[in-house]
Design a protein around this motif. Structure first.
Motif, PDB file in Angstrom:
ATOM      1  N   ARG A 351       3.646   1.084   5.091  1.00  0.00           N
ATOM      2  CA  ARG A 351       2.947   1.466   6.491  1.00  0.00           C
ATOM      3  C   ARG A 351       1.501   1.487   6.646  1.00  0.00           C
ATOM      4  O   ARG A 351       0.839   1.476   7.639  1.00  0.00           O
ATOM      5  N   CYS A 352       0.866   1.672   5.455  1.00  0.00           N
ATOM      6  CA  CYS A 352      -0.600   1.587   5.373  1.00  0.00           C
ATOM      7  C   CYS A 352      -1.192   0.328   5.723  1.00  0.00           C
ATOM      8  O   CYS A 352      -0.663  -0.773   5.241  1.00  0.00           O
ATOM      9  N   SER A 353      -2.186   0.106   6.544  1.00  0.00           N
ATOM     10  CA  SER A 353      -2.951  -1.151   6.507  1.00  0.00           C
ATOM     11  C   SER A 353      -3.658  -1.630   5.479  1.00  0.00           C
ATOM     12  O   SER A 353      -4.457  -0.460   4.871  1.00  0.00           O
ATOM     13  N   VAL A 364      -1.905  -0.491  -0.021  1.00  0.00           N
ATOM     14  CA  VAL A 364      -1.237   0.600  -0.572  1.00  0.00           C
ATOM     15  C   VAL A 364       0.043   1.009  -0.218  1.00  0.00           C
ATOM     16  O   VAL A 364       0.155   0.992   1.061  1.00  0.00           O
ATOM     17  N   ASN A 365       1.045   1.074  -0.917  1.00  0.00           N
ATOM     18  CA  ASN A 365       2.689   0.899  -0.430  1.00  0.00           C
ATOM     19  C   ASN A 365       2.897   2.496  -0.154  1.00  0.00           C
ATOM     20  O   ASN A 365       2.313   3.449  -0.533  1.00  0.00           O
ATOM     21  N   GLU A 388       0.974  10.030  -7.001  1.00  0.00           N
ATOM     22  CA  GLU A 388       2.202  10.614  -6.560  1.00  0.00           C
ATOM     23  C   GLU A 388       2.259  10.694  -4.986  1.00  0.00           C
ATOM     24  O   GLU A 388       1.333  11.262  -4.534  1.00  0.00           O
ATOM     25  N   GLY A 389       3.424  10.838  -4.704  1.00  0.00           N
ATOM     26  CA  GLY A 389       3.548  11.202  -2.965  1.00  0.00           C
ATOM     27  C   GLY A 389       3.957  10.178  -2.159  1.00  0.00           C
ATOM     28  O   GLY A 389       4.095   8.887  -2.709  1.00  0.00           O
ATOM     29  N   MET A 390       4.116  10.283  -0.955  1.00  0.00           N
ATOM     30  CA  MET A 390       4.436   9.488  -0.052  1.00  0.00           C
ATOM     31  C   MET A 390       2.977   8.960   0.736  1.00  0.00           C
ATOM     32  O   MET A 390       2.450   9.923   1.249  1.00  0.00           O
ATOM     33  N   PHE A 391       2.670   7.878   1.124  1.00  0.00           N
ATOM     34  CA  PHE A 391       1.536   7.448   1.644  1.00  0.00           C
ATOM     35  C   PHE A 391       1.953   6.581   2.839  1.00  0.00           C
ATOM     36  O   PHE A 391       2.354   5.431   2.749  1.00  0.00           O
TER      37      PHE A 391
END
Length: 415
Positions: A351-353, A364-365, A388-391
């Motif tokens: 979702r990251c550009s 970055v995924n 860690e986490g959702m980006f």
């Protein structure tokens, strides 16, 4: 004594904002296209390496960090979207400076499972910050967190939550409002929040009876071409350019599809537009500037409909365009011809550009894996890193540091 200290701190902070240059003031950086020439930005990091600080961010939000004058601004939502906040951190330490509730609503509306109520990225200019929450409203604050004005008079319906970020040019703050019930572009007076002009979208006749298919989520780009400053904005079924002074449409190009997200780019004497050739089949169009009315065949230099992502914006850097699709396959295209130079699987969902930092491209995924490649016409991985986490928020860069927002934290990655 405490009051005197706080007043002194506030005055010093305001002064530093005014004299400091904005390092990353809007979505996708100073030029809105994901470019940074900062030196010393790390290539390698982990949860235990190159983390200058890591600060928890309360609430939910996918807006990207923006940075100026020693402050970092974000937005977040609380109470399932009923309470909308502007959040400000100290750039050097990551300390929370303030978390201000700026809007409340009982009409939260629906959202996509991977979107929220605080996804548009703020924009900073001099001593002011502008935060936007789509149909819920737009708010201007000063550097101390004081609300200067609010505008909640531009409603529209979005079944998947807001995403288009505000843009500033001179005295105007631009908003793109492409809902299922109303579609328009608006310019507000940045000092008062009053509407200067509001231009309804055109060229939606093909989907006139299908309101759901009129929505879009792209952030516009301001470009000066041939002595005229234009606002380039992708929407459902078409992209159009608007005169920033009057809101008058200058040129437009038709395509098929809605829910466009990718931000336009400009370089090499061309506009690069994310459109579509069919729903969920996205395409980059390279268009010559200077057109009037509908784009003609001779104005369209090339188009490439293969492997273009829905959410991540393409990254134009020199004579190459770097793209990653939602499923994690990256490509490099020749920006002059649109020809494929390489295609490689990075893995994960995106979702990251992507952004450019010096001679490297950072991807970055969604799961926090960052793949850094060398810029160029051959695929060369320089490093891979994991957090860690959702980006879902796109990265930011300032003063030799990389800033990444996860679902729970903001990271400052620096040597």
């Amino acid at each position: 004594m405490r009051i005197s200290f706080l007043l002194t701190f506030a005055l010093l902070t305001v002064c530093s904002w005014q004299v400091a240059e904005a390092q990353w003031p809007q979505f996708r950086g100073p030029d809105g296209q994901g470019h940074s020439n900062d030196k010393g930005v790390p290539l390698t990091w982990s949860e235990s390496e190159s983390i200058a600080w890591k600060t928890g961010i309360s609430g939910e939000g996918w807006s990207s960090p923006v940075i100026s004058g020693g402050q970092i601004w974000l937005t977040s939502s609380h109470e399932d979207g009923r309470s909308l906040h502007a959040v400000c951190l100290d750039q050097e330490t990551g300390k929370l400076l303030f978390d201000v509730e700026v809007l409340t609503t009982d009409d939260i509306g629906p959202k996509h499972v991977q979107n929220g109520y605080a996804s548009p990225t703020p924009v900073l200019e001099k001593e002011r910050a502008y935060v936007h929450f789509g149909p819920r409203g737009t708010v201007c604050l000063d550097k101390t967190g004081k609300v200067l004005w609010k505008n909640t008079e531009l409603p529209f319906a979005l079944p998947q939550g807001a995403a288009s970020s505000p843009v500033i040019h001179k005295n105007k703050l631009f908003l793109v409002c492409d809902g299922t019930d109303a579609q328009f572009v608006a310019a507000l007076d940045k000092l008062t929040g009053e509407v200067i002009w509001k231009t309804p979208r055109q060229h939606l006749e093909r989907v006139a009876e299908k309101g759901f298919f009129k929505m879009a989520y792209s952030t516009p780009l301001v470009v000066e071409v041939g002595g005229m400053t234009q606002l380039i904005s992708s929407g459902s079924e078409h992209v159009a350019a608007y005169d920033v002074e009057t809101g008058e449409e200058i040129w437009w190009h038709q395509y098929v599809g809605f829910s466009l997200v990718g931000r336009p780019s400009h370089g090499n004497g061309l506009f690069y537009i994310v459109g579509s050739v069919a729903q969920d089949h996205h395409c980059i169009y390279a268009i010559k500037p200077g057109a009037k009315g509908e784009i003609k065949d001779e104005d369209l230099v090339w188009k490439n409909p293969d492997g273009i992502g829905h959410v991540p914006s393409p990254l134009l850097y020199g004579k190459e365009i770097y793209v990653v699709d939602d499923e994690g396959t990256a490509q490099c295209l020749d920006a002059i011809t649109g020809k494929l130079l390489w295609r490689e699987r990075l893995g994960g969902r995106f979702r990251c550009s992507p952004i450019q930092v010096g001679e490297h491209i950072y991807f970055v995924n969604q799961d926090g894996k960052a793949t850094i490649i060398e810029a160029g016409r051959e695929f060369k991985v320089a490093a891979t890193n994991q957090l860690e986490g959702m980006f879902l928020a796109s990265p930011a860069v300032a003063n030799g540091a990389l800033f990444l927002r996860s679902d729970k934290h903001l990271y400052c990655i620096a040597k």
